[in-house]
Scaffold this motif. Sequence first.
Motif, PDB file in Angstrom:
ATOM      1  N   THR A  52       0.933  -1.057   0.349  1.00  0.00           N
ATOM      2  CA  THR A  52       0.191  -0.323  -0.400  1.00  0.00           C
ATOM      3  C   THR A  52       0.442   1.438   0.269  1.00  0.00           C
ATOM      4  N   VAL A  53       0.813   2.066  -1.022  1.00  0.00           N
ATOM      5  CA  VAL A  53       1.461   3.771  -0.836  1.00  0.00           C
ATOM      6  C   VAL A  53       0.370   4.277  -0.792  1.00  0.00           C
ATOM      7  N   TYR A  54       1.050   5.541   0.292  1.00  0.00           N
ATOM      8  CA  TYR A  54       0.133   6.675   0.494  1.00  0.00           C
ATOM      9  C   TYR A  54       0.695   7.789   0.339  1.00  0.00           C
ATOM     10  N   LEU A  55       0.267   8.601  -0.529  1.00  0.00           N
ATOM     11  CA  LEU A  55       0.499   9.613  -1.621  1.00  0.00           C
ATOM     12  C   LEU A  55       0.215  11.063  -0.813  1.00  0.00           C
ATOM     13  N   ALA A  56       1.223  11.960  -0.772  1.00  0.00           N
ATOM     14  CA  ALA A  56       1.087  13.199  -0.200  1.00  0.00           C
ATOM     15  C   ALA A  56       0.325  14.353  -0.158  1.00  0.00           C
ATOM     16  N   ALA A  57      -0.426  13.654  -1.992  1.00  0.00           N
ATOM     17  CA  ALA A  57      -1.716  14.583  -1.728  1.00  0.00           C
ATOM     18  C   ALA A  57      -3.358  13.685  -0.871  1.00  0.00           C
ATOM     19  N   GLY A  58      -2.796  12.924  -0.829  1.00  0.00           N
ATOM     20  CA  GLY A  58      -3.983  12.304   0.200  1.00  0.00           C
ATOM     21  C   GLY A  58      -4.524  11.071   0.146  1.00  0.00           C
ATOM     22  N   TYR A  92       4.818   3.552   3.007  1.00  0.00           N
ATOM     23  CA  TYR A  92       4.945   2.048   2.260  1.00  0.00           C
ATOM     24  C   TYR A  92       4.781   1.646   3.621  1.00  0.00           C
ATOM     25  N   VAL A  93       2.885   0.719   3.381  1.00  0.00           N
ATOM     26  CA  VAL A  93       2.930  -0.726   3.946  1.00  0.00           C
ATOM     27  C   VAL A  93       3.094  -1.679   3.290  1.00  0.00           C
ATOM     28  N   GLY A  94       3.829  -2.579   3.835  1.00  0.00           N
ATOM     29  CA  GLY A  94       4.551  -3.984   3.493  1.00  0.00           C
ATOM     30  C   GLY A  94       5.314  -4.288   2.894  1.00  0.00           C
ATOM     31  N   ILE A 170      -5.271  20.290 -24.084  1.00  0.00           N
ATOM     32  CA  ILE A 170      -3.346  20.049 -23.972  1.00  0.00           C
ATOM     33  C   ILE A 170      -3.537  20.730 -22.795  1.00  0.00           C
ATOM     34  N   ALA A 171      -2.829  19.328 -21.069  1.00  0.00           N
ATOM     35  CA  ALA A 171      -2.168  19.880 -19.656  1.00  0.00           C
ATOM     36  C   ALA A 171      -1.260  19.727 -20.045  1.00  0.00           C
ATOM     37  N   THR A 172       0.133  20.723 -19.648  1.00  0.00           N
ATOM     38  CA  THR A 172       0.970  19.755 -19.986  1.00  0.00           C
ATOM     39  C   THR A 172       1.774  19.912 -18.637  1.00  0.00           C
ATOM     40  N   VAL A 173       1.948  18.879 -17.257  1.00  0.00           N
ATOM     41  CA  VAL A 173       2.106  18.969 -15.908  1.00  0.00           C
ATOM     42  C   VAL A 173       3.706  18.254 -15.672  1.00  0.00           C
ATOM     43  N   PRO A 174       4.085  18.546 -15.146  1.00  0.00           N
ATOM     44  CA  PRO A 174       5.412  18.871 -14.491  1.00  0.00           C
ATOM     45  C   PRO A 174       5.907  17.551 -13.899  1.00  0.00           C
ATOM     46  N   PHE A 175       6.957  16.863 -13.805  1.00  0.00           N
ATOM     47  CA  PHE A 175       6.593  15.602 -13.209  1.00  0.00           C
ATOM     48  C   PHE A 175       6.194  15.555 -11.518  1.00  0.00           C
ATOM     49  N   THR A 176       7.180  16.586 -10.862  1.00  0.00           N
ATOM     50  CA  THR A 176       6.973  16.672  -9.586  1.00  0.00           C
ATOM     51  C   THR A 176       5.350  16.890  -8.891  1.00  0.00           C
ATOM     52  N   ALA A 177       4.637  17.264 -10.289  1.00  0.00           N
ATOM     53  CA  ALA A 177       3.336  16.919  -9.698  1.00  0.00           C
ATOM     54  C   ALA A 177       2.779  15.679 -10.073  1.00  0.00           C
ATOM     55  N   LEU A 178       3.130  14.729 -10.581  1.00  0.00           N
ATOM     56  CA  LEU A 178       2.512  13.588 -10.969  1.00  0.00           C
ATOM     57  C   LEU A 178       2.695  12.391  -9.616  1.00  0.00           C
ATOM     58  N   ALA A 179       1.344  12.712  -9.367  1.00  0.00           N
ATOM     59  CA  ALA A 179       0.915  11.352  -8.128  1.00  0.00           C
ATOM     60  C   ALA A 179       0.664   9.675  -8.668  1.00  0.00           C
ATOM     61  N   ALA A 180       0.173   9.663  -9.200  1.00  0.00           N
ATOM     62  CA  ALA A 180      -0.092   8.429 -10.455  1.00  0.00           C
ATOM     63  C   ALA A 180       0.199   8.727 -11.586  1.00  0.00           C
ATOM     64  N   ILE A 181      -0.087   7.588 -12.332  1.00  0.00           N
ATOM     65  CA  ILE A 181      -0.794   7.076 -13.574  1.00  0.00           C
ATOM     66  C   ILE A 181      -1.367   5.569 -13.420  1.00  0.00           C
ATOM     67  N   ARG A 182      -2.421   5.872 -14.084  1.00  0.00           N
ATOM     68  CA  ARG A 182      -3.629   4.084 -14.420  1.00  0.00           C
ATOM     69  C   ARG A 182      -3.380   4.349 -15.676  1.00  0.00           C
ATOM     70  N   SER A 183      -3.269   2.879 -16.378  1.00  0.00           N
ATOM     71  CA  SER A 183      -3.692   2.575 -16.976  1.00  0.00           C
ATOM     72  C   SER A 183      -4.533   1.021 -17.020  1.00  0.00           C
ATOM     73  N   LEU A 184      -4.758   0.495 -18.294  1.00  0.00           N
ATOM     74  CA  LEU A 184      -5.116  -0.805 -18.723  1.00  0.00           C
ATOM     75  C   LEU A 184      -3.866  -2.058 -18.162  1.00  0.00           C
ATOM     76  N   ARG A 185      -3.983  -3.004 -17.568  1.00  0.00           N
ATOM     77  CA  ARG A 185      -2.548  -4.300 -17.663  1.00  0.00           C
ATOM     78  C   ARG A 185      -2.150  -4.357 -18.556  1.00  0.00           C
ATOM     79  N   THR A 186      -2.798  -3.984 -19.675  1.00  0.00           N
ATOM     80  CA  THR A 186      -2.477  -4.029 -20.478  1.00  0.00           C
ATOM     81  C   THR A 186      -0.983  -3.972 -21.440  1.00  0.00           C
ATOM     82  N   SER A 187      -1.036  -2.767 -21.007  1.00  0.00           N
ATOM     83  CA  SER A 187      -0.268  -1.735 -21.075  1.00  0.00           C
ATOM     84  C   SER A 187       1.899  -2.214 -20.697  1.00  0.00           C
ATOM     85  N   GLU A 188       3.095  -2.010 -21.100  1.00  0.00           N
ATOM     86  CA  GLU A 188       3.827  -2.403 -20.323  1.00  0.00           C
ATOM     87  C   GLU A 188       4.290  -1.037 -19.803  1.00  0.00           C
ATOM     88  N   PHE A 189       5.051  -1.107 -18.904  1.00  0.00           N
ATOM     89  CA  PHE A 189       5.829   0.255 -18.280  1.00  0.00           C
ATOM     90  C   PHE A 189       7.900  -0.747 -18.908  1.00  0.00           C
TER      91      PHE A 189
END
Length: 189
Positions: A52-58, A92-94, A170-189
């Motif tokens: 479990t991951v707890y984010l600064a944004a709550g 982080y818990v776990g 078109i939203a320009t988002v700095p990496f520092t503002a990224l909290a998480a990105i969710r995609s379908l599981r078929t995507s590979e990182f």
Amino acid sequence: MRWDALFTDLESQFAEADRLALDAEVNERARAEMVGLELSDRLRAVLGCRLTVYLAAGESFSGTLSHAGGEALVLDEGQHQLLIPYAAAVRYVGLGRLSLAETSSVRRGIGLAHALRGLARDRAELSVFIGNAGGVVRLAGVIDRVGKDYVDLAVLTPGEVRRGHHVNQIATVPFTALAAIRSLRTSEF
């Protein structure tokens, strides 16, 4: 007899001093090794485990840890995967007490931008969580471009295909503002 007792006593004192010196050296080496551990080493040791991951944004996210890179981790959550930058997490818990260093210099060099470029190349439909002091803002869209420290996200109505007339902004988002990105599981990182 008196000399035997004296030498026995001196021998035991030296043996005790040697044992104490060895204990001190082992403790010092353990502390020195701990200083060199990175969070990713601790995470790598629990790959395949629930985290479990707890984010600064709550927000908080739970799932099976499937990747621990140099700058971000990936949690498997049902049919989705979450890419979470380490900078967005506050707890982080776990995690266990073990660690596992990355031996591949190539993998050590793969950062957040590499994962985001893969998502942009795949034109993956994403939910992007942007963290701020007031909480989390969630945008749905497709990554158009990845810079050194930002992404351009074509914001879409969920379920829409990325076409010019479907793009709301078109939203320009700095990496520092990224909290998480969710995609379908078929995507590979």
